[in-house]
Design an enzyme around this catalytic site. Structure first.
Site, mmCIF file in Angstrom:
data_model
loop_
_atom_site.group_PDB
_atom_site.id
_atom_site.type_symbol
_atom_site.label_atom_id
_atom_site.label_comp_id
_atom_site.label_asym_id
_atom_site.label_seq_id
_atom_site.Cartn_x
_atom_site.Cartn_y
_atom_site.Cartn_z
ATOM 1 N N TYR A 188 64.815 2.858 51.645
ATOM 2 C CA TYR A 188 65.731 3.220 50.564
ATOM 3 C C TYR A 188 67.149 3.263 51.131
ATOM 4 O O TYR A 188 67.833 4.272 51.112
ATOM 5 C CB TYR A 188 65.313 4.572 49.957
ATOM 6 N N GLY A 189 67.550 2.101 51.704
ATOM 7 C CA GLY A 189 68.869 2.005 52.315
ATOM 8 C C GLY A 189 69.856 1.406 51.330
ATOM 9 O O GLY A 189 70.406 2.102 50.468
ATOM 10 N N GLN A 217 69.390 -2.299 49.960
ATOM 11 C CA GLN A 217 68.643 -3.121 49.002
ATOM 12 C C GLN A 217 67.551 -2.327 48.280
ATOM 13 O O GLN A 217 67.275 -2.571 47.107
ATOM 14 C CB GLN A 217 67.991 -4.313 49.723
ATOM 15 N N ALA A 233 66.026 -4.253 62.114
ATOM 16 C CA ALA A 233 65.535 -3.589 63.328
ATOM 17 C C ALA A 233 64.434 -2.584 62.979
ATOM 18 O O ALA A 233 63.452 -2.435 63.717
ATOM 19 C CB ALA A 233 66.687 -2.888 64.048
ATOM 20 N N GLY A 234 64.571 -1.926 61.843
ATOM 21 C CA GLY A 234 63.546 -0.973 61.371
ATOM 22 C C GLY A 234 62.227 -1.684 61.085
ATOM 23 O O GLY A 234 61.141 -1.129 61.310
ATOM 24 N N HIS A 288 65.104 -11.318 53.557
ATOM 25 C CA HIS A 288 65.823 -12.022 54.619
ATOM 26 C C HIS A 288 64.774 -12.768 55.443
ATOM 27 O O HIS A 288 63.674 -12.249 55.653
ATOM 28 C CB HIS A 288 66.543 -10.984 55.490
ATOM 29 N N GLU A 309 77.719 -14.463 56.749
ATOM 30 C CA GLU A 309 78.287 -13.115 56.930
ATOM 31 C C GLU A 309 79.143 -13.019 58.200
ATOM 32 O O GLU A 309 80.107 -12.274 58.251
ATOM 33 C CB GLU A 309 77.192 -12.043 56.896
ATOM 34 N N SER A 364 102.458 -21.487 42.195
ATOM 35 C CA SER A 364 103.759 -22.160 42.201
ATOM 36 C C SER A 364 103.673 -23.480 42.966
ATOM 37 O O SER A 364 102.825 -23.632 43.858
ATOM 38 C CB SER A 364 104.803 -21.259 42.858
HETATM 39 N N1 LIG Z 1 72.436 -4.839 52.741
HETATM 40 C C1 LIG Z 1 72.312 -5.753 51.818
HETATM 41 O O1 LIG Z 1 72.971 -5.671 50.793
HETATM 42 C C2 LIG Z 1 71.356 -6.925 51.986
HETATM 43 C C3 LIG Z 1 71.582 -8.091 51.254
HETATM 44 C C4 LIG Z 1 70.617 -9.088 51.277
HETATM 45 C C5 LIG Z 1 69.480 -8.925 52.081
HETATM 46 N N2 LIG Z 1 69.328 -7.805 52.835
HETATM 47 C C6 LIG Z 1 68.106 -7.645 53.626
HETATM 48 O O2 LIG Z 1 67.323 -6.620 53.001
HETATM 49 C C7 LIG Z 1 66.607 -5.888 53.998
HETATM 50 C C8 LIG Z 1 67.009 -4.431 53.904
HETATM 51 O O3 LIG Z 1 68.364 -4.325 54.271
HETATM 52 P P1 LIG Z 1 69.274 -3.074 53.934
HETATM 53 O O4 LIG Z 1 70.683 -3.454 54.254
HETATM 54 O O5 LIG Z 1 68.929 -2.530 52.602
HETATM 55 O O6 LIG Z 1 68.752 -2.110 55.063
HETATM 56 P P2 LIG Z 1 69.407 -0.768 55.527
HETATM 57 O O7 LIG Z 1 70.210 -0.162 54.465
HETATM 58 O O8 LIG Z 1 69.982 -0.943 56.869
HETATM 59 O O9 LIG Z 1 67.986 -0.042 55.646
HETATM 60 C C9 LIG Z 1 67.892 1.162 56.026
HETATM 61 C C10 LIG Z 1 66.481 1.614 55.644
HETATM 62 O O10 LIG Z 1 65.607 1.343 56.742
HETATM 63 C C11 LIG Z 1 65.069 2.595 57.188
HETATM 64 N N3 LIG Z 1 64.855 2.500 58.637
HETATM 65 C C12 LIG Z 1 65.676 1.942 59.566
HETATM 66 N N4 LIG Z 1 65.111 2.036 60.792
HETATM 67 C C13 LIG Z 1 63.912 2.639 60.616
HETATM 68 C C14 LIG Z 1 62.859 3.000 61.500
HETATM 69 N N5 LIG Z 1 62.919 2.759 62.815
HETATM 70 N N6 LIG Z 1 61.773 3.604 60.961
HETATM 71 C C15 LIG Z 1 61.700 3.856 59.641
HETATM 72 N N7 LIG Z 1 62.666 3.535 58.758
HETATM 73 C C16 LIG Z 1 63.756 2.937 59.238
HETATM 74 C C17 LIG Z 1 66.138 3.612 56.785
HETATM 75 O O11 LIG Z 1 65.642 4.900 56.764
HETATM 76 P P3 LIG Z 1 66.644 6.122 57.179
HETATM 77 O O12 LIG Z 1 67.695 6.175 56.129
HETATM 78 O O13 LIG Z 1 65.748 7.298 57.197
HETATM 79 O O14 LIG Z 1 67.229 5.751 58.515
HETATM 80 C C18 LIG Z 1 66.504 3.081 55.398
HETATM 81 O O15 LIG Z 1 65.520 3.378 54.454
HETATM 82 C C19 LIG Z 1 66.972 -6.531 55.328
HETATM 83 O O16 LIG Z 1 66.015 -7.504 55.627
HETATM 84 C C20 LIG Z 1 68.320 -7.176 55.053
HETATM 85 O O17 LIG Z 1 68.601 -8.248 55.916
HETATM 86 C C21 LIG Z 1 70.239 -6.804 52.796
#
Ligand SMILES: NC(=O)c1ccc[n+]([C@@H]2O[C@H](COP(=O)([O-])OP(=O)(O)OC[C@H]3O[C@@H](n4cnc5c(N)ncnc54)[C@H](OP(=O)(O)O)[C@@H]3O)[C@@H](O)[C@H]2O)c1
Length: 348
Positions: free
Chosen positions: A38-39, A41, A101-102, A124, A212, A270
């Site tokens: 729940y970050g 996306q 990485a998670g 991704h 990016e 212009s």
């Molecule tokens: N960001 C974007 O807008 C975007 C766009 C397109 C595609 N994507 C892809 O979508 C996917 C998700 O990306 P995101 O940016 O949404 O990710 P993010 O915000 O970085 O994700 C964080 C989430 O991962 C959890 N997490 C991280 N490390 C962990 C671990 N070691 N153990 C358990 N939970 C862990 C976090 O929990 P905590 O909060 O508890 O740390 C949080 O729920 C990725 O594959 C990314 O490449 C992202």
């Protein structure tokens, strides 16, 4: 599928006209979709699916801000919100939306929860394409699919709420059930995609990492700083340097590009600006082209993913990252930016 002519190259895309939300709901009616993470996306995709009437639950590690946010957004612990393992066990579609990485760190746990016929969903291509680095090799008896929104999770939600939608690419890596493509398209429509265009996991990760690091963020950050520093070096004030570099772009020109393209914007500035842009555009293009070559090679060779995994998996990752971000935030340029933005009439 609709055939669309993209500047002379015909490609197939899917919109909600070809694949309606009703059809998506029908395809997903017996599925439990689990959104792990729940970050950024996670919230966008899960809330849109919930609003679209899909059976969705969230998996998130407990104790942090993300868990609290899921609760604030109406996911109920024990009912629609669970720790990662418990959630993964309940799902038939597992959306792996932890940070890349998670995903690596939790893969052994998540893998042990997968059952025959499940769909493992990514946004991704990273984890699958660079499996030598991530160790993520799914079992053969599941579908492995991708829907990658081309924008931030914040925009996934905002566009949904304002009635538009974000474009997403989609791909099937492994089709065990014979229904992987139908499931993918249904999920793509359910998360609020405006339209879906086909890709492969490999093409998605190569273009996304290049984009990016390049024009979307890295290059933009770099060229903005270069121009601001140049103007400052020659005695221009911070407000002038910032206005000529960023504010005019975001408040005027890029909006015109969004509406009708760079070609149209060029014909609506212009004649002085036009002449200069037509003369200098090719010089910038040819100067940065070798750097883009270097970037793409680094992406394909796996150097970029290696660096991401090494830095993002370090225990002191957040503190180190914050230090780097603080340098930018505390710089004169972006402080000047905050002052310039505060002067916009709607913010005064
Ligand atoms: N960001 C974007 O807008 C975007 C766009 C397109 C595609 N994507 C892809 O979508 C996917 C998700 O990306 P995101 O940016 O949404 O990710 P993010 O915000 O970085 O994700 C964080 C989430 O991962 C959890 N997490 C991280 N490390 C962990 C671990 N070691 N153990 C358990 N939970 C862990 C976090 O929990 P905590 O909060 O508890 O740390 C949080 O729920 C990725 O594959 C990314 O490449 C992202």
């Amino acid at each position: 599928m609709a055939n669309i002519d993209f500047g002379g190259v015909v490609e197939e895309v899917i919109t909600s006209e070809e694949f309606s939300l009703d059809k998506a709901k029908e395809v997903l009616k017996d599925e439990t979709v689990v959104v792990l993470g729940y970050g950024v996306q996670g919230p966008g995709q899960s809330l849109n699916m919930r609003d679209n009437g899909i059976n969705v639950i969230v998996g998130q590690r407990e104790g942090g801000r993300s868990w609290e946010r899921a609760v604030e957004d109406g996911f109920v612990p024990g009912k629609t919100l669970f720790p990662l393992e418990e959630a993964a066990q309940k799902g038939t579609v597992i959306q792996f939306l932890l940070s890349d990485a998670g995903q690596v760190a939790t893969w052994p746990l998540i893998k042990s929860c997968l059952r025959e016929g499940d769909a493992l969903y990514f946004s991704h291509g990273f984890s699958i394409v660079y499996k030598d680095q991530t160790g993520i090799e799914p079992p053969e008896n599941i579908d492995v699919v991708l829907v990658a929104p081309k924008g931030s999770g914040l925009t996934v939600r905002r566009n949904f709420l304002d009635g538009s939608g974000i474009n997403s690419s989609f791909a099937v890596f492994q089709d065990f059930t014979g229904k992987a493509k139908e499931r993918t398209l249904a999920l793509g429509i359910a998360i609020g995609s405006g339209y879906l265009f086909p890709t492969t996991f490999e093409k998605e990760v190569h273009s996304d990492l290049t984009g990016e690091r390049g024009v979307l963020v890295g290059c933009l950050l770099g060229v903005m700083e270069a121009q601001y520093n140049l103007l400052r070096k020659h005695g221009h004030s911070p407000s002038e340097a910032f206005n000529e570099t960023v504010e005019e772009l975001t408040q005027s020109l890029i909006r015109l590009v969004a509406e009708n393209g760079m070609d149209w914007m060029l014909s609506n500035i212009s004649t002085t600006a036009q002449r200069g842009a037509l003369d200098w555009g090719p010089k910038f293009r040819d100067t940065v082209a070798p750097l883009f070559d270097e970037l793409y090679k680094s992406v394909v060779a796996g150097q970029e993913t290696k660096r991401v995994l090494e830095t993002n998996s370090a225990p002191d990752y957040r503190e180190k990252l914050q230090k780097e971000l603080d340098v930018i935030q505390n710089s004169e340029m972006w402080k000047a930016g905050a002052a310039v933005r505060s002067l916009r009439p709607e913010r005064r």
